[in-house]
Design a protein around this motif. Sequence first.
Motif, short mmCIF file in Angstrom:
data_model
loop_
_atom_site.label_atom_id
_atom_site.label_comp_id
_atom_site.label_asym_id
_atom_site.label_seq_id
_atom_site.Cartn_x
_atom_site.Cartn_y
_atom_site.Cartn_z
N MET A 196 0.88 -1.17 0.00
CA MET A 196 0.00 0.00 0.00
C MET A 196 0.91 1.22 0.00
SD MET A 196 -3.21 -1.13 0.30
CE MET A 196 -4.23 0.02 1.20
N TYR A 197 0.72 2.13 -0.92
CA TYR A 197 1.37 3.44 -0.94
C TYR A 197 2.91 3.39 -0.97
CZ TYR A 197 -3.24 4.02 1.17
OH TYR A 197 -4.58 3.94 1.46
N HIS A 198 3.51 2.42 -1.57
CA HIS A 198 4.98 2.26 -1.60
C HIS A 198 5.58 2.15 -0.21
CE1 HIS A 198 5.54 2.64 -5.89
NE2 HIS A 198 4.86 3.77 -5.91
N ASP A 199 4.79 1.71 0.74
CA ASP A 199 5.25 1.60 2.12
C ASP A 199 5.55 0.14 2.42
OD1 ASP A 199 5.60 1.53 4.88
OD2 ASP A 199 3.87 2.81 5.32
N SER A 200 6.84 -0.18 2.56
CA SER A 200 7.23 -1.58 2.79
C SER A 200 6.75 -2.12 4.13
CB SER A 200 8.74 -1.73 2.66
OG SER A 200 9.40 -0.98 3.66
N THR A 201 6.26 -1.25 5.01
CA THR A 201 5.69 -1.73 6.27
C THR A 201 4.21 -2.08 6.12
OG1 THR A 201 5.02 0.45 7.11
CG2 THR A 201 7.30 -0.27 7.57
N GLN A 202 3.67 -1.91 4.89
CA GLN A 202 2.27 -2.23 4.62
C GLN A 202 2.14 -3.24 3.47
OE1 GLN A 202 -0.75 0.88 4.79
NE2 GLN A 202 0.90 2.35 5.11
N PRO A 203 2.76 -4.41 3.61
CA PRO A 203 2.61 -5.41 2.56
C PRO A 203 1.23 -6.03 2.58
CG PRO A 203 3.79 -6.36 4.40
CD PRO A 203 3.57 -4.90 4.73
N VAL A 204 0.65 -6.27 1.41
CA VAL A 204 -0.67 -6.88 1.33
C VAL A 204 -0.71 -8.07 0.38
CG1 VAL A 204 -1.94 -4.83 2.09
CG2 VAL A 204 -1.47 -5.17 -0.35
N GLY A 205 0.41 -8.42 -0.25
CA GLY A 205 0.40 -9.56 -1.15
C GLY A 205 1.63 -9.65 -2.02
N LEU A 206 1.49 -10.45 -3.08
CA LEU A 206 2.57 -10.69 -4.04
C LEU A 206 2.03 -10.61 -5.46
CD1 LEU A 206 4.32 -13.85 -2.56
CD2 LEU A 206 5.27 -11.53 -2.64
N VAL A 207 2.87 -10.17 -6.37
CA VAL A 207 2.53 -10.24 -7.79
C VAL A 207 2.80 -11.68 -8.21
CG1 VAL A 207 3.09 -9.43 -10.11
CG2 VAL A 207 3.06 -7.81 -8.19
N THR A 208 1.74 -12.40 -8.54
CA THR A 208 1.85 -13.82 -8.85
C THR A 208 1.82 -14.12 -10.34
OG1 THR A 208 -0.53 -14.03 -8.55
CG2 THR A 208 0.87 -14.54 -6.64
N GLY A 209 1.44 -13.14 -11.13
CA GLY A 209 1.41 -13.32 -12.58
C GLY A 209 1.93 -12.09 -13.28
#
Length: 165
Positions: free
Chosen positions: A62-75
Amino acid sequence: MELKLAQGFAVEVEAAAGDKPRRTITGIAVPYNVAATVTDGTTVKFTAGSLPTDGKAPKLFMYHDSTQPVGLVTGRTDTADGMLFTASVVETQAGDEALTLAKAGVLDSVSVGVNAKEFYRDDDGTLVITAAEWVELSLVPVPAFSGASITDVAAAQGEADTAPD
Protein backbone atom coordinates in the motif's frame (compact mmCIF):
# COMPACT_ATOMS: atom_id res chain seq x y z
CA MET A 1 18.27 3.96 -9.72
CA GLU A 2 14.91 3.31 -8.05
CA LEU A 3 11.67 4.61 -9.58
CA LYS A 4 8.09 4.44 -8.40
CA LEU A 5 5.59 5.03 -11.18
CA ALA A 6 1.82 5.02 -11.02
CA GLN A 7 -1.09 4.46 -13.34
CA GLY A 8 -4.85 4.30 -13.10
CA PHE A 9 -7.28 1.44 -13.06
CA ALA A 10 -10.99 0.83 -13.05
CA VAL A 11 -12.47 -1.77 -10.75
CA GLU A 12 -14.69 -4.78 -11.38
CA VAL A 13 -15.51 -7.41 -8.76
CA GLU A 14 -15.31 -11.09 -9.71
CA ALA A 15 -16.25 -14.00 -7.45
CA ALA A 16 -17.75 -17.28 -8.56
CA ALA A 17 -20.87 -18.33 -6.65
CA GLY A 18 -20.05 -21.06 -4.15
CA ASP A 19 -16.30 -20.81 -4.71
CA LYS A 20 -13.78 -19.13 -2.48
CA PRO A 21 -12.63 -16.03 -4.40
CA ARG A 22 -9.02 -15.80 -5.38
CA ARG A 23 -8.43 -12.48 -3.57
CA THR A 24 -6.66 -11.01 -6.58
CA ILE A 25 -6.19 -7.71 -8.32
CA THR A 26 -5.40 -7.87 -12.03
CA GLY A 27 -4.45 -5.16 -14.52
CA ILE A 28 -1.61 -3.34 -16.20
CA ALA A 29 1.40 -2.30 -14.12
CA VAL A 30 3.24 -0.25 -16.76
CA PRO A 31 2.18 0.88 -20.22
CA TYR A 32 5.10 0.78 -22.65
CA ASN A 33 6.39 3.78 -24.59
CA VAL A 34 4.18 6.18 -22.61
CA ALA A 35 5.94 9.04 -20.86
CA ALA A 36 4.92 10.04 -17.34
CA THR A 37 6.29 12.54 -14.87
CA VAL A 38 7.11 10.94 -11.53
CA THR A 39 7.17 12.48 -8.07
CA ASP A 40 10.67 13.95 -8.34
CA GLY A 41 9.79 15.65 -11.66
CA THR A 42 11.63 13.18 -13.89
CA THR A 43 9.89 12.15 -17.09
CA VAL A 44 10.17 8.39 -17.53
CA LYS A 45 8.98 5.70 -19.92
CA PHE A 46 9.47 1.95 -20.15
CA THR A 47 10.19 0.05 -23.35
CA ALA A 48 8.61 -3.29 -24.23
CA GLY A 49 10.36 -6.11 -22.43
CA SER A 50 11.95 -3.83 -19.82
CA LEU A 51 10.41 -5.67 -16.85
CA PRO A 52 11.03 -9.35 -16.09
CA THR A 53 8.30 -11.97 -16.24
CA ASP A 54 10.24 -14.43 -14.08
CA GLY A 55 12.40 -14.41 -10.98
CA LYS A 56 11.47 -13.26 -7.50
CA ALA A 57 7.85 -12.11 -7.25
CA PRO A 58 7.41 -8.38 -6.63
CA LYS A 59 5.71 -7.58 -3.32
CA LEU A 60 2.33 -5.83 -3.28
CA PHE A 61 2.33 -2.80 -0.96
CA MET A 62 0.00 0.00 0.00
CA TYR A 63 1.37 3.44 -0.94
CA HIS A 64 4.98 2.26 -1.60
CA ASP A 65 5.25 1.60 2.12
CA SER A 66 7.23 -1.58 2.79
CA THR A 67 5.69 -1.73 6.27
CA GLN A 68 2.27 -2.23 4.62
CA PRO A 69 2.61 -5.41 2.56
CA VAL A 70 -0.67 -6.88 1.33
CA GLY A 71 0.40 -9.56 -1.15
CA LEU A 72 2.57 -10.69 -4.04
CA VAL A 73 2.53 -10.24 -7.79
CA THR A 74 1.85 -13.82 -8.85
CA GLY A 75 1.41 -13.32 -12.58
CA ARG A 76 3.40 -11.21 -15.05
CA THR A 77 2.60 -11.09 -18.76
CA ASP A 78 4.63 -8.97 -21.14
CA THR A 79 2.61 -7.60 -24.08
CA ALA A 80 3.45 -5.12 -26.82
CA ASP A 81 1.43 -2.48 -24.95
CA GLY A 82 2.61 -3.03 -21.39
CA MET A 83 3.25 -5.32 -18.45
CA LEU A 84 0.12 -7.06 -17.23
CA PHE A 85 -0.05 -8.37 -13.67
CA THR A 86 -2.08 -10.45 -11.27
CA ALA A 87 -1.48 -9.88 -7.58
CA SER A 88 -2.59 -12.22 -4.83
CA VAL A 89 -3.87 -10.43 -1.73
CA VAL A 90 -3.22 -12.02 1.68
CA GLU A 91 -6.01 -12.85 4.14
CA THR A 92 -5.14 -10.26 6.77
CA GLN A 93 -6.80 -7.09 8.00
CA ALA A 94 -4.48 -5.07 5.72
CA GLY A 95 -5.30 -7.34 2.76
CA ASP A 96 -9.02 -7.00 3.43
CA GLU A 97 -8.62 -3.21 3.53
CA ALA A 98 -6.70 -3.23 0.24
CA LEU A 99 -9.44 -5.25 -1.48
CA THR A 100 -12.18 -3.05 -0.02
CA LEU A 101 -10.48 0.16 -1.16
CA ALA A 102 -9.73 -1.25 -4.62
CA LYS A 103 -13.26 -2.62 -5.03
CA ALA A 104 -14.71 0.78 -4.10
CA GLY A 105 -12.38 2.60 -6.51
CA VAL A 106 -10.79 4.63 -3.71
CA LEU A 107 -7.36 3.24 -4.56
CA ASP A 108 -7.82 3.30 -8.31
CA SER A 109 -4.16 3.23 -9.33
CA VAL A 110 -1.07 1.07 -9.16
CA SER A 111 2.56 2.08 -9.12
CA VAL A 112 5.70 0.04 -9.80
CA GLY A 113 8.87 0.23 -7.76
CA VAL A 114 11.89 -0.77 -9.84
CA ASN A 115 15.65 -0.68 -9.83
CA ALA A 116 16.59 0.47 -13.32
CA LYS A 117 19.41 -1.65 -14.76
CA GLU A 118 19.68 -0.29 -18.33
CA PHE A 119 18.43 3.12 -19.41
CA TYR A 120 19.24 6.21 -21.48
CA ARG A 121 17.94 9.74 -21.98
CA ASP A 122 16.23 10.48 -25.29
CA ASP A 123 16.41 13.80 -27.16
CA ASP A 124 13.61 15.24 -24.99
CA GLY A 125 15.43 14.33 -21.77
CA THR A 126 13.02 11.48 -20.96
CA LEU A 127 14.59 8.65 -18.99
CA VAL A 128 13.92 5.55 -21.11
CA ILE A 129 14.17 2.30 -19.13
CA THR A 130 15.14 -0.73 -21.23
CA ALA A 131 15.78 -3.19 -18.36
CA ALA A 132 14.83 -3.11 -14.69
CA GLU A 133 14.49 -5.26 -11.60
CA TRP A 134 10.82 -5.15 -10.58
CA VAL A 135 10.80 -4.91 -6.78
CA GLU A 136 7.25 -3.99 -5.85
CA LEU A 137 3.82 -2.92 -7.00
CA SER A 138 1.77 -0.54 -4.88
CA LEU A 139 -1.85 0.46 -4.63
CA VAL A 140 -1.96 4.26 -4.71
CA PRO A 141 -4.64 6.95 -5.06
CA VAL A 142 -3.00 9.09 -7.78
CA PRO A 143 -1.50 7.64 -10.99
CA ALA A 144 1.46 8.88 -13.00
CA PHE A 145 0.25 6.92 -16.06
CA SER A 146 -3.36 7.33 -17.20
CA GLY A 147 -5.39 5.00 -19.38
CA ALA A 148 -4.36 1.66 -17.89
CA SER A 149 -6.96 -0.28 -15.93
CA ILE A 150 -7.48 -3.08 -13.48
CA THR A 151 -9.49 -5.75 -15.22
CA ASP A 152 -10.64 -7.64 -12.11
CA VAL A 153 -10.75 -7.45 -8.33
CA ALA A 154 -11.74 -10.72 -6.67
CA ALA A 155 -12.88 -9.76 -3.18
CA ALA A 156 -13.56 -11.61 0.08
CA GLN A 157 -15.65 -14.78 0.21
CA GLY A 158 -19.37 -14.29 0.47
CA GLU A 159 -19.58 -11.05 -1.49
CA ALA A 160 -21.88 -11.01 -4.48
CA ASP A 161 -20.63 -10.28 -7.97
CA THR A 162 -21.13 -6.64 -8.80
CA ALA A 163 -20.17 -4.43 -11.69
CA PRO A 164 -18.60 -0.99 -11.27
CA ASP A 165 -20.68 2.13 -11.85
